[in-house]
Scaffold this active site. Structure first.
Site, PDB file in Angstrom:
ATOM      1  N   ASN A 107       0.816  -1.217   0.000  1.00 32.06           N
ATOM      2  CA  ASN A 107       0.000   0.000   0.000  1.00 32.06           C
ATOM      3  C   ASN A 107       0.847   1.263   0.000  1.00 32.06           C
ATOM      4  OD1 ASN A 107      -2.731  -0.586  -0.145  1.00 32.06           O
ATOM      5  ND2 ASN A 107      -2.780  -1.303   1.982  1.00 32.06           N
ATOM      6  N   TYR A 123     -14.183   1.707   0.596  1.00 31.25           N
ATOM      7  CA  TYR A 123     -13.405   2.881   0.997  1.00 31.25           C
ATOM      8  C   TYR A 123     -14.104   4.200   0.663  1.00 31.25           C
ATOM      9  CZ  TYR A 123      -9.318   0.292   2.475  1.00 31.25           C
ATOM     10  OH  TYR A 123      -8.471  -0.539   3.168  1.00 31.25           O
TER      11      TYR A 123
HETATM   12  C1  G6P Z   1      -8.171  -3.937   3.029  1.00 30.87           C
HETATM   13  C2  G6P Z   1      -7.426  -3.180   1.975  1.00 30.87           C
HETATM   14  C3  G6P Z   1      -5.958  -3.360   2.072  1.00 30.87           C
HETATM   15  C4  G6P Z   1      -5.481  -3.046   3.453  1.00 30.87           C
HETATM   16  C5  G6P Z   1      -6.253  -3.832   4.499  1.00 30.87           C
HETATM   17  C6  G6P Z   1      -5.946  -3.288   5.883  1.00 30.87           C
HETATM   18  O1  G6P Z   1      -8.184  -5.216   2.715  1.00 30.87           O
HETATM   19  O2  G6P Z   1      -7.889  -3.497   0.699  1.00 30.87           O
HETATM   20  O3  G6P Z   1      -5.325  -2.491   1.165  1.00 30.87           O
HETATM   21  O4  G6P Z   1      -4.118  -3.333   3.577  1.00 30.87           O
HETATM   22  O5  G6P Z   1      -7.617  -3.742   4.316  1.00 30.87           O
HETATM   23  O6  G6P Z   1      -6.297  -4.187   6.858  1.00 30.87           O
HETATM   24  P1  G6P Z   1      -5.696  -4.066   8.338  1.00 30.87           P
HETATM   25  O7  G6P Z   1      -6.157  -5.275   9.061  1.00 30.87           O
HETATM   26  O8  G6P Z   1      -4.206  -3.971   8.185  1.00 30.87           O
HETATM   27  O9  G6P Z   1      -6.259  -2.801   8.904  1.00 30.87           O
END
Ligand code: G6P
Length: 437
Positions: A150, A253
């Site tokens: 990311n 998002y």
């Molecule tokens: C989603 C997004 C990813 C991100 C993730 C964060 O899947 O598409 O881009 O990295 O969420 O998850 P977390 O558990 O790290 O907050």
């Protein structure tokens, strides 16, 4: 089908890696991986050791013949790779916590991929992603890079525009939508197809297909009161009135752009109640996961992994890898250069779009003009992203300020300037260069 693939995982000490392993096991024999090389930086060495031991147990329990090696020497690992998975986090979870916290001091959304947090993340990450791409040009010029790092859209664009490496950017949100639709209509996910367009974490489903039948209206009416979201995003629903008016399914998002006031309020309440930002909560989930991964009786990813936002990302990762390396052709939503697929965005902008994927690459499908309700926002955010990439590439403070001013979540130019100074000062050790101006 090709045989004996060498797959390199960068950032292998991530708590997500067992999820990837489960995907590799599930996709045997379509994805004939022979050697798996785990790579991490010195700070991640112990976590990589734990993940590697667990991955080994998963392979043994399922009778899958893949050898695993691990190393801190990235260049050594990349030699002759067929596929490289990039899932790094420059500066670690501490840097993410900072990305989330700094904007909140200014009353602005604090998030790791959108708004000023995503900007800070991009400044740290793009130079590292490009140094990986340049190593790949030397050591495995024909390998595919599957990028989960990311902010995925900006990192993918930087790699595609400023290196010769074949890169596909991935995200689990589109497949989560596909799976949710499949559950809603009680059909297999493979029979559901999405016409989706936009940017990473800013994309929209315009049409939903069940085989050849257009079921968009059914799905839109079903969404009323039954919305789901990835685990990392507060589950505030989009109103039925909004969905009725726009006739699109927004990426999860979009809550950050369209429900900004309530999302910022939730974040503030979390801080005030001592729950911390998302990074702080993820650190607690990770501590629990790594404790479990060391349990010698464990041979499958534990249910706690579903508390991470990227749960099920291997459904995308391994399927895309299968099609790129000689498995069957698939249609999936991934991040590639636009090349005319979406009207009104630059040719060389990364976009998240429905693609046909085969062993020659991911081919974006023509989407025509964007719906008017989202066109401006998508163009606005793409301008911010391209300015951010310029800033990250050259350490250029003018481009950086312009980027923040162009971000729709930053309320004023004064706040942009204050944010920039604080972000650059706080990230100095991870920026890896002196900033000009
Ligand atoms: C989603 C997004 C990813 C991100 C993730 C964060 O899947 O598409 O881009 O990295 O969420 O998850 P977390 O558990 O790290 O907050």
């Amino acid at each position: 089908m090709s045989t004996g693939l060498k797959l390199v995982v960068l950032g292998a000490g991530s708590s997500y890696t067992p999820e990837l392993m489960a995907g590799l096991i599930r996709y045997q024999p379509e994805v004939p991986v022979e050697r798996l090389i785990f790579v991490d930086v010195a700070e991640g060495a112990e976590r990589m050791r734990i993940v590697r031991d667990f991955a080994q147990r998963m392979l043994s329990a399922s009778g899958t013949q893949i050898t695993i090696e691990s190393t801190l020497d990235r260049r050594q690992a990349l030699k002759g790779a067929d596929v490289v998975f990039s899932q790094i986090r420059v500066g670690g979870m501490k840097a993410r916590a900072r990305d989330e916290r700094i904007p909140m001091k200014y009353g602005v959304l604090g998030q790791e991929t959108v708004g000023p947090g995503g900007f800070a993340n991009a400044l740290r990450t793009i130079p590292v992603a490009l140094s990986i791409a340049h190593d790949m040009e030397d050591l495995c010029p024909n390998a595919w890079c599957l990028n989960f790092t990311n902010p995925s859209g900006m990192v993918t664009e930087a790699m595609l525009r400023y290196s010769a490496i074949h890169t596909v950017g991935l995200c689990n949100v589109p497949i989560n939508i596909q799976n949710a639709v499949a559950r809603a209509v009680s059909k297999e996910p493979e029979r559901i197809r999405l016409d989706m367009y936009g940017l990473n974490h800013l994309s929209f489903v315009r049409r939903v297909w069940l085989d050849e039948a257009d079921i968009t209206e059914l799905v839109l009416s079903y969404m009323a009161g039954r919305q789901t979201t990835v685990a990392n995003i507060a589950d505030l629903p989009f109103s039925n009135r909004l969905i009725d008016a726009i006739r699109l399914i927004p990426n999860d998002y979009l809550r950050y752009y369209w429900l900004t006031r309530d999302m910022v309020r939730r974040q503030r309440e979390d801080l005030e109640a001592g729950r911390g930002t998302r990074a702080i909560r993820v650190m607690a989930v990770e501590a629990e996961l790594f404790r479990k991964y060391q349990d010698l009786t464990l041979t499958e990813p534990p249910p706690e992994l579903a508390k991470r936002g990227g749960a099920h990302y291997s459904d995308v990762a391994v399927a895309v890898m299968a099609s790129l390396t000689g498995g069957r052709e698939r249609e999936m939503v991934v991040n590639v250069l636009n090349r005319g697929a979406i009207d009104g965005l630059p040719e060389d902008a990364s976009v998240e779009v429905t693609c046909r994927i085969d062993n020659k690459g991911a081919h974006p499908q023509p989407m025509g003009a964007m719906d008017l309700v989202v066109r401006g926002l998508v163009q606005h955010v793409k301008a911010y992203e391209q300015l951010t990439i310029q800033a990250a590439l050259h350490g250029d403070k003018d481009a950086a300020l312009a980027a923040l001013v162009a971000n729709p979540l930053v309320p004023s130019a004064d706040v942009a300037a204050d944010l920039l100074d604080e972000i650059v000062a706080e990230n100095q050790p991870d920026l890896g260069r002196d900033w000009v101006r």
